[in-house]
Motif scaffolding. Structure first.
Motif, PDB file in Angstrom:
ATOM      1  N   MET A   1       0.842  -1.158   0.000  1.00  0.00           N
ATOM      2  CA  MET A   1       0.000   0.000   0.000  1.00  0.00           C
ATOM      3  C   MET A   1       0.897   1.233   0.000  1.00  0.00           C
ATOM      4  SD  MET A   1      -2.827   1.333   2.792  1.00  0.00           S
ATOM      5  CE  MET A   1      -3.615  -0.228   2.933  1.00  0.00           C
ATOM      6  N   ALA A   2       0.477   2.243  -0.745  1.00  0.00           N
ATOM      7  CA  ALA A   2       1.242   3.483  -0.811  1.00  0.00           C
ATOM      8  C   ALA A   2       1.141   4.238   0.509  1.00  0.00           C
ATOM      9  CB  ALA A   2       0.702   4.356  -1.939  1.00  0.00           C
ATOM     10  N   GLN A   3       2.179   4.952   0.832  1.00  0.00           N
ATOM     11  CA  GLN A   3       2.223   5.735   2.064  1.00  0.00           C
ATOM     12  C   GLN A   3       2.114   7.209   1.708  1.00  0.00           C
ATOM     13  OE1 GLN A   3       3.467   4.843   5.456  1.00  0.00           O
ATOM     14  NE2 GLN A   3       2.993   2.720   5.084  1.00  0.00           N
ATOM     15  N   VAL A   4       1.405   7.964   2.552  1.00  0.00           N
ATOM     16  CA  VAL A   4       1.249   9.394   2.371  1.00  0.00           C
ATOM     17  C   VAL A   4       1.649  10.065   3.675  1.00  0.00           C
ATOM     18  CG1 VAL A   4      -0.402  11.247   1.935  1.00  0.00           C
ATOM     19  CG2 VAL A   4      -0.651   9.068   0.759  1.00  0.00           C
ATOM     20  N   THR A   5       2.378  11.157   3.576  1.00  0.00           N
ATOM     21  CA  THR A   5       2.763  11.904   4.757  1.00  0.00           C
ATOM     22  C   THR A   5       1.860  13.125   4.882  1.00  0.00           C
ATOM     23  OG1 THR A   5       5.049  11.221   4.484  1.00  0.00           O
ATOM     24  CG2 THR A   5       4.648  13.127   5.886  1.00  0.00           C
ATOM     25  N   VAL A   6       1.267  13.304   6.065  1.00  0.00           N
ATOM     26  CA  VAL A   6       0.370  14.420   6.331  1.00  0.00           C
ATOM     27  C   VAL A   6       0.876  15.146   7.563  1.00  0.00           C
ATOM     28  CG1 VAL A   6      -1.996  15.071   6.897  1.00  0.00           C
ATOM     29  CG2 VAL A   6      -1.574  13.147   5.370  1.00  0.00           C
ATOM     30  N   THR A   7       0.915  16.460   7.497  1.00  0.00           N
ATOM     31  CA  THR A   7       1.337  17.258   8.631  1.00  0.00           C
ATOM     32  C   THR A   7       0.105  17.727   9.388  1.00  0.00           C
ATOM     33  OG1 THR A   7       3.243  18.019   7.368  1.00  0.00           O
ATOM     34  CG2 THR A   7       2.667  19.271   9.321  1.00  0.00           C
ATOM     35  N   LEU A   8       0.096  17.488  10.711  1.00  0.00           N
ATOM     36  CA  LEU A   8      -1.028  17.884  11.554  1.00  0.00           C
ATOM     37  C   LEU A   8      -0.541  18.768  12.687  1.00  0.00           C
ATOM     38  CD1 LEU A   8      -2.865  14.473  12.045  1.00  0.00           C
ATOM     39  CD2 LEU A   8      -3.522  16.308  10.511  1.00  0.00           C
ATOM     40  N   ASP A   9      -1.426  19.595  13.166  1.00  0.00           N
ATOM     41  CA  ASP A   9      -1.170  20.369  14.361  1.00  0.00           C
ATOM     42  C   ASP A   9      -0.998  19.399  15.531  1.00  0.00           C
ATOM     43  OD1 ASP A   9      -1.210  22.921  15.905  1.00  0.00           O
ATOM     44  OD2 ASP A   9      -3.043  22.029  16.739  1.00  0.00           O
ATOM     45  N   ALA A  10      -0.097  19.689  16.440  1.00  0.00           N
ATOM     46  CA  ALA A  10       0.181  18.782  17.554  1.00  0.00           C
ATOM     47  C   ALA A  10      -1.069  18.541  18.402  1.00  0.00           C
ATOM     48  CB  ALA A  10       1.303  19.342  18.413  1.00  0.00           C
ATOM     49  N   ASN A  11      -1.859  19.578  18.651  1.00  0.00           N
ATOM     50  CA  ASN A  11      -3.067  19.412  19.462  1.00  0.00           C
ATOM     51  C   ASN A  11      -4.080  18.502  18.765  1.00  0.00           C
ATOM     52  OD1 ASN A  11      -2.182  21.019  21.590  1.00  0.00           O
ATOM     53  ND2 ASN A  11      -2.947  22.887  20.625  1.00  0.00           N
ATOM     54  N   LEU A  12      -4.181  18.626  17.463  1.00  0.00           N
ATOM     55  CA  LEU A  12      -5.089  17.768  16.702  1.00  0.00           C
ATOM     56  C   LEU A  12      -4.625  16.312  16.761  1.00  0.00           C
ATOM     57  CD1 LEU A  12      -7.535  17.522  14.827  1.00  0.00           C
ATOM     58  CD2 LEU A  12      -6.010  18.043  12.924  1.00  0.00           C
ATOM     59  N   ALA A  13      -3.337  16.107  16.645  1.00  0.00           N
ATOM     60  CA  ALA A  13      -2.797  14.746  16.719  1.00  0.00           C
ATOM     61  C   ALA A  13      -3.041  14.134  18.096  1.00  0.00           C
ATOM     62  CB  ALA A  13      -1.307  14.756  16.393  1.00  0.00           C
ATOM     63  N   ILE A  14      -2.866  14.933  19.137  1.00  0.00           N
ATOM     64  CA  ILE A  14      -3.105  14.431  20.503  1.00  0.00           C
ATOM     65  C   ILE A  14      -4.579  14.100  20.696  1.00  0.00           C
ATOM     66  CG2 ILE A  14      -3.112  15.104  22.943  1.00  0.00           C
ATOM     67  CD1 ILE A  14      -0.495  16.654  22.312  1.00  0.00           C
ATOM     68  N   ASP A  15      -5.472  14.968  20.206  1.00  0.00           N
ATOM     69  CA  ASP A  15      -6.911  14.681  20.301  1.00  0.00           C
ATOM     70  C   ASP A  15      -7.267  13.395  19.569  1.00  0.00           C
ATOM     71  OD1 ASP A  15      -7.371  16.921  21.828  1.00  0.00           O
ATOM     72  OD2 ASP A  15      -8.097  18.142  20.145  1.00  0.00           O
ATOM     73  N   ALA A  16      -6.681  13.196  18.386  1.00  0.00           N
ATOM     74  CA  ALA A  16      -6.944  11.981  17.617  1.00  0.00           C
ATOM     75  C   ALA A  16      -6.459  10.751  18.371  1.00  0.00           C
ATOM     76  CB  ALA A  16      -6.272  12.072  16.251  1.00  0.00           C
ATOM     77  N   MET A  17      -5.311  10.861  19.009  1.00  0.00           N
ATOM     78  CA  MET A  17      -4.770   9.743  19.773  1.00  0.00           C
ATOM     79  C   MET A  17      -5.658   9.420  20.971  1.00  0.00           C
ATOM     80  SD  MET A  17      -0.741  10.802  19.530  1.00  0.00           S
ATOM     81  CE  MET A  17      -0.297   9.946  20.999  1.00  0.00           C
ATOM     82  N   MET A  18      -6.153  10.449  21.639  1.00  0.00           N
ATOM     83  CA  MET A  18      -7.017  10.228  22.800  1.00  0.00           C
ATOM     84  C   MET A  18      -8.344   9.595  22.384  1.00  0.00           C
ATOM     85  SD  MET A  18      -6.226  13.657  25.002  1.00  0.00           S
ATOM     86  CE  MET A  18      -7.348  13.228  26.309  1.00  0.00           C
ATOM     87  N   LEU A  19      -8.922  10.073  21.287  1.00  0.00           N
ATOM     88  CA  LEU A  19     -10.196   9.523  20.824  1.00  0.00           C
ATOM     89  C   LEU A  19     -10.074   8.073  20.381  1.00  0.00           C
ATOM     90  CD1 LEU A  19     -11.659  12.495  18.758  1.00  0.00           C
ATOM     91  CD2 LEU A  19     -12.632  11.484  20.821  1.00  0.00           C
ATOM     92  N   SER A  20      -8.960   7.753  19.745  1.00  0.00           N
ATOM     93  CA  SER A  20      -8.803   6.403  19.207  1.00  0.00           C
ATOM     94  C   SER A  20      -8.172   5.432  20.199  1.00  0.00           C
ATOM     95  CB  SER A  20      -7.954   6.445  17.933  1.00  0.00           C
ATOM     96  OG  SER A  20      -6.646   6.884  18.235  1.00  0.00           O
ATOM     97  N   GLY A  21      -7.583   5.949  21.275  1.00  0.00           N
ATOM     98  CA  GLY A  21      -6.962   5.076  22.263  1.00  0.00           C
ATOM     99  C   GLY A  21      -5.630   4.507  21.815  1.00  0.00           C
ATOM    100  N   THR A  22      -4.951   5.203  20.927  1.00  0.00           N
ATOM    101  CA  THR A  22      -3.647   4.741  20.454  1.00  0.00           C
ATOM    102  C   THR A  22      -2.538   5.602  21.041  1.00  0.00           C
ATOM    103  OG1 THR A  22      -3.770   6.145  18.497  1.00  0.00           O
ATOM    104  CG2 THR A  22      -4.616   3.907  18.274  1.00  0.00           C
ATOM    105  N   LYS A  23      -1.317   5.122  20.932  1.00  0.00           N
ATOM    106  CA  LYS A  23      -0.169   5.857  21.449  1.00  0.00           C
ATOM    107  C   LYS A  23       0.701   6.424  20.340  1.00  0.00           C
ATOM    108  CE  LYS A  23       0.017   3.260  25.708  1.00  0.00           C
ATOM    109  NZ  LYS A  23       0.818   2.471  26.629  1.00  0.00           N
ATOM    110  N   ASN A  24       0.265   6.230  19.101  1.00  0.00           N
ATOM    111  CA  ASN A  24       1.027   6.685  17.941  1.00  0.00           C
ATOM    112  C   ASN A  24       0.114   7.563  17.090  1.00  0.00           C
ATOM    113  OD1 ASN A  24       2.208   6.861  15.377  1.00  0.00           O
ATOM    114  ND2 ASN A  24       3.114   4.822  15.531  1.00  0.00           N
TER     115      ASN A  24
END
Length: 66
Positions: A1-24
């Protein structure tokens, strides 16, 4: 599968991690996107696509004047 790099705001990334229950952050975004796509497919299967004509509203007769 092809990989894509996306840049996110740090707060958005932390919120996504908290919602999904992941550490990455990458795993968090992947889980959230997969869930979003699955929901969209379920909705389409229940309501039909906009292009299939089933959702087109039928014209109501106009009120007669006079």
């Amino acid at each position: 599968m092809a990989q894509v790099t996306v840049t996110l705001d740090a707060n958005l990334a932390i919120d996504a991690m908290m919602l999904s229950g992941t550490k990455n952050p990458q795993d968090a975004v992947e889980v959230i996107l997969l869930d979003y796509l699955a929901r969209a497919r379920r909705t389409e299967s229940r309501t039909g696509e906009a292009a299939d004509g089933r959702r087109a509203a039928q014209q109501r007769p106009t009120a007669q004047e006079g």
